[in-house]
Structures are given as C-alpha cells and as structure tokens.
Design an enzyme around this catalytic site. Structure first.
Site, PDB file in Angstrom:
ATOM      1  N   GLY A 100      -1.758 -10.148  -8.425  1.00  0.00           N
ATOM      2  CA  GLY A 100      -2.903 -10.209  -8.716  1.00  0.00           C
ATOM      3  C   GLY A 100      -3.615  -9.002  -9.081  1.00  0.00           C
ATOM      4  N   ARG A 101      -2.959  -7.820  -8.398  1.00  0.00           N
ATOM      5  CA  ARG A 101      -3.384  -6.882  -8.201  1.00  0.00           C
ATOM      6  C   ARG A 101      -2.472  -5.348  -7.950  1.00  0.00           C
ATOM      7  NH1 ARG A 101      -7.204  -5.841  -3.248  1.00  0.00           N
ATOM      8  NH2 ARG A 101      -6.633  -7.857  -2.230  1.00  0.00           N
ATOM      9  N   LYS A 117      -0.968  -0.655  -5.692  1.00  0.00           N
ATOM     10  CA  LYS A 117      -1.712  -1.985  -4.938  1.00  0.00           C
ATOM     11  C   LYS A 117      -3.096  -1.560  -5.663  1.00  0.00           C
ATOM     12  CE  LYS A 117      -3.079  -5.216  -1.773  1.00  0.00           C
ATOM     13  NZ  LYS A 117      -3.100  -5.383   0.137  1.00  0.00           N
ATOM     14  N   GLY A 130      -7.881  -6.826 -10.659  1.00  0.00           N
ATOM     15  CA  GLY A 130      -6.997  -6.778 -10.062  1.00  0.00           C
ATOM     16  C   GLY A 130      -6.926  -4.758  -9.634  1.00  0.00           C
ATOM     17  N   ARG A 180       2.259   1.258  -2.970  1.00  0.00           N
ATOM     18  CA  ARG A 180       3.933   0.531  -1.252  1.00  0.00           C
ATOM     19  C   ARG A 180       5.265   1.101  -1.785  1.00  0.00           C
ATOM     20  NH1 ARG A 180       1.021  -4.594   0.516  1.00  0.00           N
ATOM     21  NH2 ARG A 180       1.300  -5.604  -1.947  1.00  0.00           N
ATOM     22  N   ARG A 187       8.335 -12.770  -0.834  1.00  0.00           N
ATOM     23  CA  ARG A 187       8.238 -13.586  -0.390  1.00  0.00           C
ATOM     24  C   ARG A 187       8.930 -14.910  -0.295  1.00  0.00           C
ATOM     25  NH1 ARG A 187       2.472 -10.984  -0.881  1.00  0.00           N
ATOM     26  NH2 ARG A 187       2.511  -9.130  -2.085  1.00  0.00           N
ATOM     27  N   ASP A 260       2.354 -17.043   0.703  1.00  0.00           N
ATOM     28  CA  ASP A 260       2.273 -15.565  -0.352  1.00  0.00           C
ATOM     29  C   ASP A 260       2.188 -14.202   0.280  1.00  0.00           C
ATOM     30  OD1 ASP A 260      -0.456 -16.961  -0.028  1.00  0.00           O
ATOM     31  OD2 ASP A 260      -1.192 -14.848  -1.197  1.00  0.00           O
ATOM     32  N   ASN A 261       2.042 -14.353   1.901  1.00  0.00           N
ATOM     33  CA  ASN A 261       1.615 -12.972   2.785  1.00  0.00           C
ATOM     34  C   ASN A 261       3.193 -13.523   3.306  1.00  0.00           C
ATOM     35  OD1 ASN A 261      -0.368 -12.207   1.218  1.00  0.00           O
ATOM     36  ND2 ASN A 261      -1.922 -13.568   2.854  1.00  0.00           N
ATOM     37  N   ASP A 270       0.851  -7.359   3.370  1.00  0.00           N
ATOM     38  CA  ASP A 270      -0.498  -7.680   2.998  1.00  0.00           C
ATOM     39  C   ASP A 270      -1.325  -7.660   3.742  1.00  0.00           C
ATOM     40  OD1 ASP A 270       0.819  -7.599   0.211  1.00  0.00           O
ATOM     41  OD2 ASP A 270       0.723 -10.498   0.803  1.00  0.00           O
TER      42      ASP A 270
END
Length: 493
Positions: A100-101, A117, A130, A180, A187, A260-261, A270
């Site tokens: 999303g970002r 990020k 975002g 990053r 994931r 998702d993390n 994350d």
C-alpha cells in the site's frame, strides 16, 4: 531551493539491476512510479548496508541520490512496481491487501531487493495516502539495523529521508521514506492471495520462483516422497521457528504478526508497533491497537505456528494431501523449543546441554517475571558476574532476594566445572548491552522532528554493535525513565 530543481533526469546509483520478482508478470504486481516529495533531506544512513549493496563510499553526496531515494527521481536500470498479496489480520481474513505504500525499485545483481517505503499511493493503498511518517520511519530504520546487529534475521534499511510535506494521522506529521533492503520481501500473504482466488497457475509460479531462488534443495529432496512443495513448507516452518526462538530469547515483541507481515525467508519484517521488553512481563502487549492481546509477547510462538498453518492451507493445492501438509509443519514443534533452549543456555554461559538446564531456564524466567526485572540489564549484569564474580549488581535487581539466591546457587553449581573466562565470553557475545528501547527511539525522533538527526546517528552506532561496551554510551544502556511506560505505539504510521 528545492533539490528537485537542481536534479533532473535520471539518477544513477552505480548498481546493476536484474528482473527478479518483476519477471513473474502483471498478475503479481503493478508497474508504477513513486510520487515525489518536496525538498528531501537525509535523516539517517547505514554505511554497512551501503557496502552490502556495493554502493561507492560517496554514494550519499549527490543531490540526485537523495531525491531518488525519496521517490522524486527515477533510478537508472529500475522498473518500480508494487506487489499484490492478501492475508489474515489479527486472526481475521482481510482479503486483498498488497504494497500500500511500498514500491519496489528492483533487485540488484547481488541478489538484494530494494524498496521505498512511504513513496506514495499504489493500487493497493486501500484509500490510504501511501506515505509513512517520520517517527515510524526512524523506528523501522533503527530497529532493522539493531536486529541485524543482534544477529537476528531481518530486512535491512539503507537510509531514511525526510520531507516537510504534511501527513495526516491522529495529528499532522512530516513525511519520510525508508529505503529497505532484503533478499526477498515475499510474504505468506502472497501465497494466500492466489490460493484464496483459486488461481493455481499463479500460485504454482510463485512457489516455483521462491523455491528456485531461495530453497533449491527442495527440488531434489526425498522428504515427503519427493514433494517439493511440502519440503518448502517444512523449510519455511523451521526458519520461522528459529526466528521466533531468537525473538523470545532477546525479549523482542513484534506487535503485528499478521500473515501479510510474515517473511517467506524467516526474516523479521514490517517494523510497526514493536518493542524490546523493559521489565520482563511474558504477557506484555506492545501494540496499543491490540486490545485483545493476540500478539502479546508470550503468544508469539503460537501465533507464528497459526500463521504457518495458514500458509499450509494456501499451499495445499500444490502439496495435494492435507496430511502431508500438516506433517510438513510438525518440525516447528521441535525446532522452536530446541532453538530457544539453546539460545537461553548460551545466555547462561552454557556451551553444552545437560540435564537440569530446562528447570534452570524456567526458574530464572519466573523470577524475572515475578519482579518485572529489566530483561536486558539482568542478562548483561549476569555476564559481568561471570567475568568478575561480583554478584551484588545482579542481586540488587531483585526484591525477592531469597528466591534469587536459591536460583543463583543452582546456577553456580551448574558452572562448578566451567571455565569461567570462556563462559563470560559466551555470555558477552550473547547478551547485548544495547537494545532499541522505546524511549531511546522516541528521543531520537523528537530531536529529528526539530531537524537534529545526530541522535539517530549516535543510536545507530551503538545498535549496530550492541555487544560491545561503547565507552561513553552508558546512557543508552540504562534503565528506562518513568515516562517510557506512557509511550503508546500503534499500527498508525
């Protein structure tokens, strides 16, 4: 003058790029450009990550590089994109999510993916802007490098860049971008997405890509009758188990262990509402948004297994047999406790296992919990005792002196035939002097909000080598102030 007015065209970081994940195609990602931010400035940089990437020593001297890593200039050789995934959040199926970002620049020839990020809205922003705010970006930057310094598998962070652009959360804040770096940002949720949408061809393509790149031994395994996908699930389970053992041993709370993390490579990924424990409380909840305590410190190993079960369900169309899929998860139940006990023995200066070690470990954890004793300071002082024989600094941490003395007697008896110098050396390289406590991060953030980034640099220096003494930096290794307990860290960033 805006740096964007001075820097035009394309920035060249001197890196060579290859297709990597992008080669999977449009079903997995969306090509897009980052959204520029005005007047960027450096907040923090990791020269260690720069060296790993192969950047030149003067990589940060160019205004073009600064603008590019804030998303304001294209980078030569890259084809930026955002990926789609789904996931379970706080135990509930959340459906389609995605970057999303976070916008992937690409993969270097050295095999490292580079991601911005906070670089603007993507098709997966779900109504968000975002962006990332300065406070959370500094925390992620510092903790990524702190975890690496501790020897814990993690994504890394090259730098944080800031901008005075206004971002609206609970209050108005300034924007920032974290660059990053990781071998892969794939994931569990990537697999869940295609399984949930019954897109088996894409699911297989993704699994084959990850196995080919990161788990090639699964192709030739004899495990599970040569089932490469089951062997892959088992390998991910074992990496995850080892990671969780390291988290628990060092006293690290992740805070948002949604599927998702969860990294497919067993990396810490994350950094949102994380925390290193101050006073030891097994039930500690570091995420202010986690009202039910799903991700409390002592729940993390079980949550990781639950997440792996979700991954197993996603891979089931490829594995083909539910019993085989369940069997592939089974080793988690032995790898985690074995890894955890091994790490706790090392913290106690014990190079070899012996009968009675488990009660010794459990006993000290119960003592620490009963007195809410500072976790990091206890272990470091215990290391000092092994070196100099002075028990008083350790004993002073406990109100229950009788309980401590009884445990200390057992501990000393266990070390009766130990080479104390070797044990002390093991403990010094196992029990860090420095961790990223919330109040230290907060102090660095507040200074940076006033454009003083020296605290970020100083804190980074001690966190990258947390087992060293760092004379003159004892303030970073002391007890947290009373106000530290009032810091609230949530999912808002």
């Amino acid at each position: 003058m805006s740096l964007l007015a001075e820097d035009t065209g394309v920035a060249d970081l001197g890196l060579r790029w290859k297709p990597g994940f992008h080669a999977l195609g449009p079903a997995f990602l969306t090509d897009l450009r980052p959204t520029p931010l005005p007047d960027p400035y450096w907040v923090g940089r990791s020269e260690a990550v720069a060296r790993d990437l192969g950047l030149p020593p003067d990589w940060h001297s160019s205004h073009a590089t600064l603008a590019a890593l804030t998303g304001s200039l294209p980078i030569a050789g890259t084809s930026p994109f955002a990926t789609v995934y789904s996931g379970h959040q706080f135990g509930v199926w959340a459906g389609q999510l995605g970057d999303g970002r976070a916008i992937m620049l690409g993969e270097t020839e050295g095999g490292l993916e580079v991601q911005l990020k906070g670089a603007g809205r993507t098709p997966y922003s779900r109504g968000g802007d975002g962006r990332a705010v300065l406070r959370s970006s500094i925390r992620e930057f510092l903790c990524s490098e702190a975890m690496h310094g501790l020897g814990i598998p993690t994504t890394r962070a090259l730098c944080v860049t800031g901008s005075d652009a206004r971002i609206y959360r609970e209050e108005v804040e300034s924007a920032a971008v974290v660059t990053r770096v990781a071998p892969s940002f794939v994931r569990f949720g990537h697999f869940e997405h295609f399984a949930a949408n019954q897109r088996e061809d894409e699911l297989r393509a993704l699994a084959d890509y990850v196995i080919d790149r990161y788990y090639p031994a699964c192709h030739t395994t004899e495990r599970f009758g040569g089932n490469a996908y089951a062997a892959f699930l088992e390998a991910v389970s074992e990496r995850t188990a080892a990671l969780l053992a390291q988290w628990q041993a060092v006293g690290f709370c992740h805070g948002v262990m949604n599927t998702d993390n969860m990294s497919i490579l067993g990396l810490t990924i994350d950094y949102g509402p994380f925390q290193f424990l101050d006073g030891f409380d097994p039930r500690h909840i570091c995420n202010h948004s986690d009202t039910n305590g799903r991700y409390a410190f002592n729940q993390q190993p079980n949550v990781a297994y639950w997440n792996l079960f979700c991954l197993a369900q996603a891979l089931l169309p490829l594995i083909g047999d539910q019993e085989v899929a369940v069997a592939a998860l089974e080793s988690y139940k032995t790898v985690f406790p074995n890894e955890f006990e091994g790490r706790m023995r090392a913290k106690l200066g014990l190079a070899e296992a012996a009968e009675g070690d488990r009660p010794l470990i459990e006993g000290v954890l119960k003592l620490l919990a009963a007195g809410k004793v500072d976790y990091t300071i206890f272990w470091r002082r215990l290391s000092g005792f092994m070196a100099d024989g002075n028990v008083e600094p350790v004993r002073d941490l406990f109100l229950d002196r009788e309980g401590f003395d009884a445990w200390m007697l057992s501990f000393s008896e266990r070390h009766a035939s130990t080479d104390r110098a070797l044990a002390a050396k093991l403990m010094r390289r196992t029990n860090p002097k420095f961790v990223l406590r919330n109040h230290l991060g907060q102090q660095a953030i507040e200074a940076s909000q006033q454009k003083d980034h020296s605290g970020v640099a100083t804190l980074l220096a001690v966190l990258q080598t947390p087992f060293e003494e760092h004379p003159g930096a004892d303030a970073y290794a002391g007890f947290p102030p009373d106000w530290a307990s009032t810091i609230e860290i949530s999912c808002s960033s």
